[in-house]
Structures are given as C-alpha cells and as structure tokens.
Design an enzyme around this catalytic site. Structure first.
Site, PDB file in Angstrom:
ATOM      1  N   HIS A  82       3.986  -2.280   3.672  1.00 24.88           N
ATOM      2  CA  HIS A  82       3.120  -2.363   4.851  1.00 24.88           C
ATOM      3  C   HIS A  82       2.035  -3.425   4.622  1.00 24.88           C
ATOM      4  O   HIS A  82       1.780  -4.255   5.501  1.00 24.88           O
ATOM      5  CB  HIS A  82       2.491  -1.003   5.151  1.00 24.88           C
ATOM      6  CG  HIS A  82       1.423  -1.043   6.202  1.00 24.88           C
ATOM      7  ND1 HIS A  82       1.674  -0.800   7.534  1.00 24.88           N
ATOM      8  CD2 HIS A  82       0.099  -1.328   6.104  1.00 24.88           C
ATOM      9  CE1 HIS A  82       0.544  -0.933   8.218  1.00 24.88           C
ATOM     10  NE2 HIS A  82      -0.433  -1.243   7.371  1.00 24.88           N
ATOM     11  N   GLU A  83       1.421  -3.398   3.438  1.00 27.87           N
ATOM     12  CA  GLU A  83       0.379  -4.386   3.140  1.00 27.87           C
ATOM     13  C   GLU A  83       0.977  -5.790   3.050  1.00 27.87           C
ATOM     14  O   GLU A  83       0.369  -6.762   3.515  1.00 27.87           O
ATOM     15  CB  GLU A  83      -0.370  -4.030   1.849  1.00 27.87           C
ATOM     16  CG  GLU A  83      -1.055  -2.652   1.867  1.00 27.87           C
ATOM     17  CD  GLU A  83      -1.909  -2.385   3.100  1.00 27.87           C
ATOM     18  OE1 GLU A  83      -2.382  -3.354   3.726  1.00 27.87           O
ATOM     19  OE2 GLU A  83      -2.088  -1.206   3.456  1.00 27.87           O
ATOM     20  N   HIS A  91       1.190  -7.277   6.373  1.00 30.10           N
ATOM     21  CA  HIS A  91      -0.026  -7.960   6.845  1.00 30.10           C
ATOM     22  C   HIS A  91      -0.085  -9.393   6.314  1.00 30.10           C
ATOM     23  O   HIS A  91      -0.518 -10.307   7.025  1.00 30.10           O
ATOM     24  CB  HIS A  91      -1.281  -7.200   6.393  1.00 30.10           C
ATOM     25  CG  HIS A  91      -1.540  -5.942   7.173  1.00 30.10           C
ATOM     26  ND1 HIS A  91      -1.583  -5.906   8.549  1.00 30.10           N
ATOM     27  CD2 HIS A  91      -1.777  -4.673   6.759  1.00 30.10           C
ATOM     28  CE1 HIS A  91      -1.837  -4.662   8.951  1.00 30.10           C
ATOM     29  NE2 HIS A  91      -1.952  -3.892   7.878  1.00 30.10           N
TER      30      HIS A  91
END
Ligand SMILES: [Zn+2]
Length: 238
Positions: A103-104, A107
């Site tokens: 998920h990071e 980004h």
C-alpha cells in the site's frame, strides 16, 4: 453561554455515528491485521522485501525503505521519497506485512506517475494541518465573543479554516483507495502473493480504508456541528 465544545452534549450527539464507525473500523483493522499476520505470503518475502521488489519493478530504485520505531504510522514521505514501515510490517513475513508495505509502495507509484489527487493532497496538507489546529481556537474565542461583530467574524473564520480539514479528508479518500487498489494488483503481478491470497490482503486494506472513511465523516459532522453552534446553520445558538 454554553460550555466549551469538548463538554457540549450536542457535539457528541452529532459526532456519534462517526465515532461508532471509527471504533468499528479500528476493531476491523486490528482483527484483520492479527489474522493476516498469522499467514505467511507464499513468496516468503518480508514487507520491506516486498516493497523493494515492487519499487524495482516500477523503476523506483531511488525510493528508500526505512523501518520506524513506532508500531503505527506506516507511510510514504513524498518529500524525502522514502517508505517508512513499522517494525511488524518491515520485517514481518505475512500477508498483513506485505499488504501494508505494498500500500505504501502504491503511494510511491502514485507520486512517480504524477497521480493528480496525491499532488492535490500534498499541496493541501500544510494548510489543512495549520487550519485544523487554529480553527478550534479561533472558533472558541469567536463563541465567547459571539455577541460582537468581531466574535461573528471569528466564528466564520473558524468554520472556513475547519473546512480545509474536511477538504483534505475528502481528497485523501481517492488517494488511499487507489493506493490499496494498486497494492493488490502489484502484489500479484510481482509474485509477492498468489491470486488466492488476495482475499486476506483485501480484508486488511479495506478495513484500513474504513478508518479513512470514518475520519472523513467525522470531519464533515464536526463542520455541521460548528455551523450549528455558530448560528450559520439552523438559526440561533441555544
Ligand atoms: Zn495510504
């Protein structure tokens, strides 16, 4: 004159749905994370290794991966171009760890691809955090001086400043949902997880997304509260 916001029953009545949703989402996050923490990813990669593989696959060799000390606060720093992962995520070899790490990384991919909502979010962060802190103080002073023109001006200023927080939360939603969508895709594409393992990762990331939804609803309801208490919505105070 009524008591300050923090002791105002109206505040809790209006905020109750958001508080309940936030509590429920927190429980879901804890539960799904604990469960997915027990299941190793079929690739046996740690969160940091998974993030590394995903970043490499997207040509993002320059993006760093660092462990943080705290148990929470996994994030991507768009200024320093660094993924910061909590110890459980950094060295954990589970579906929960690779899910959050991806998920990071999502980004970082958003950042590299010039994803517009992320740019907008990063632009509004300093405004929203300054505005969020100031708005309540200004609003309370305005409330104490409500019978004066200055007080009325301060009430309006407080409401407008707090609107920045609401705006931030609204822009944050597509950014977070998109990062999770990307994460689930790249995890499978890069062989970190098998397609059948996606269900468990999805549970963790969806629960995390619910906390952002709860925060957004909370900010919107707080704005409604401020509008009512300032007399800008629904006529007179009290
Ligand atoms: Zn995120």
């Amino acid at each position: 004159m009524t008591a300050f916001i923090m002791f105002d029953p109206l505040y809790f009545i209006i905020l109750a749905p958001a508080m309940l949703l936030a509590g429920w989402a927190q429980m879901k996050v804890k539960g799904s994370f604990a469960r997915a923490s027990q299941i190793p990813a079929s690739s046996r990669l740690s969160g940091a290794e998974a993030a590394y593989r995903i970043l490499q696959a997207h040509g993002l060799q320059r993006v760093g991966i660092e462990p943080t000390r705290g148990m929470l606060g996994d994030h991507y720093d768009p200024q320093k171009k660094v993924l910061r992962l909590s110890p459980n995520v950094y060295s954990g070899r589970s579906l929960a760890a690779v899910g959050v790490a991806a998920h990071e990384a999502g980004h970082a991919i958003q950042d590299a691809s010039g994803y517009a909502p992320l740019k907008l979010r990063n632009g509004i962060v300093p405004l929203a955090s300054a505005g969020g802190n100031l708005s309540m103080i200004i609003f309370m002073i305005g409330f104490l001086l409500a019978s004066t023109a200055l007080g009325q001006g301060l009430l309006l200023a407080g409401v407008l400043l707090f609107s920045l927080t609401v705006l931030f939360q609204l822009i944050n939603l597509p950014v977070e949902f998109d990062a999770s969508r990307r994460a689930r895709r790249v995890l499978v594409e890069n062989g970190v997880i098998a397609a059948r393992e996606d269900v468990e990762v999805g549970r963790v990331l969806n629960a995390a997304a619910m906390t952002y939804v709860a925060a957004t609803i909370g900010a919107m309801l707080t704005l409604v509260y401020l509008l009512i208490r300032s007399g800008l919505l629904g006529g007179r105070r009290d």
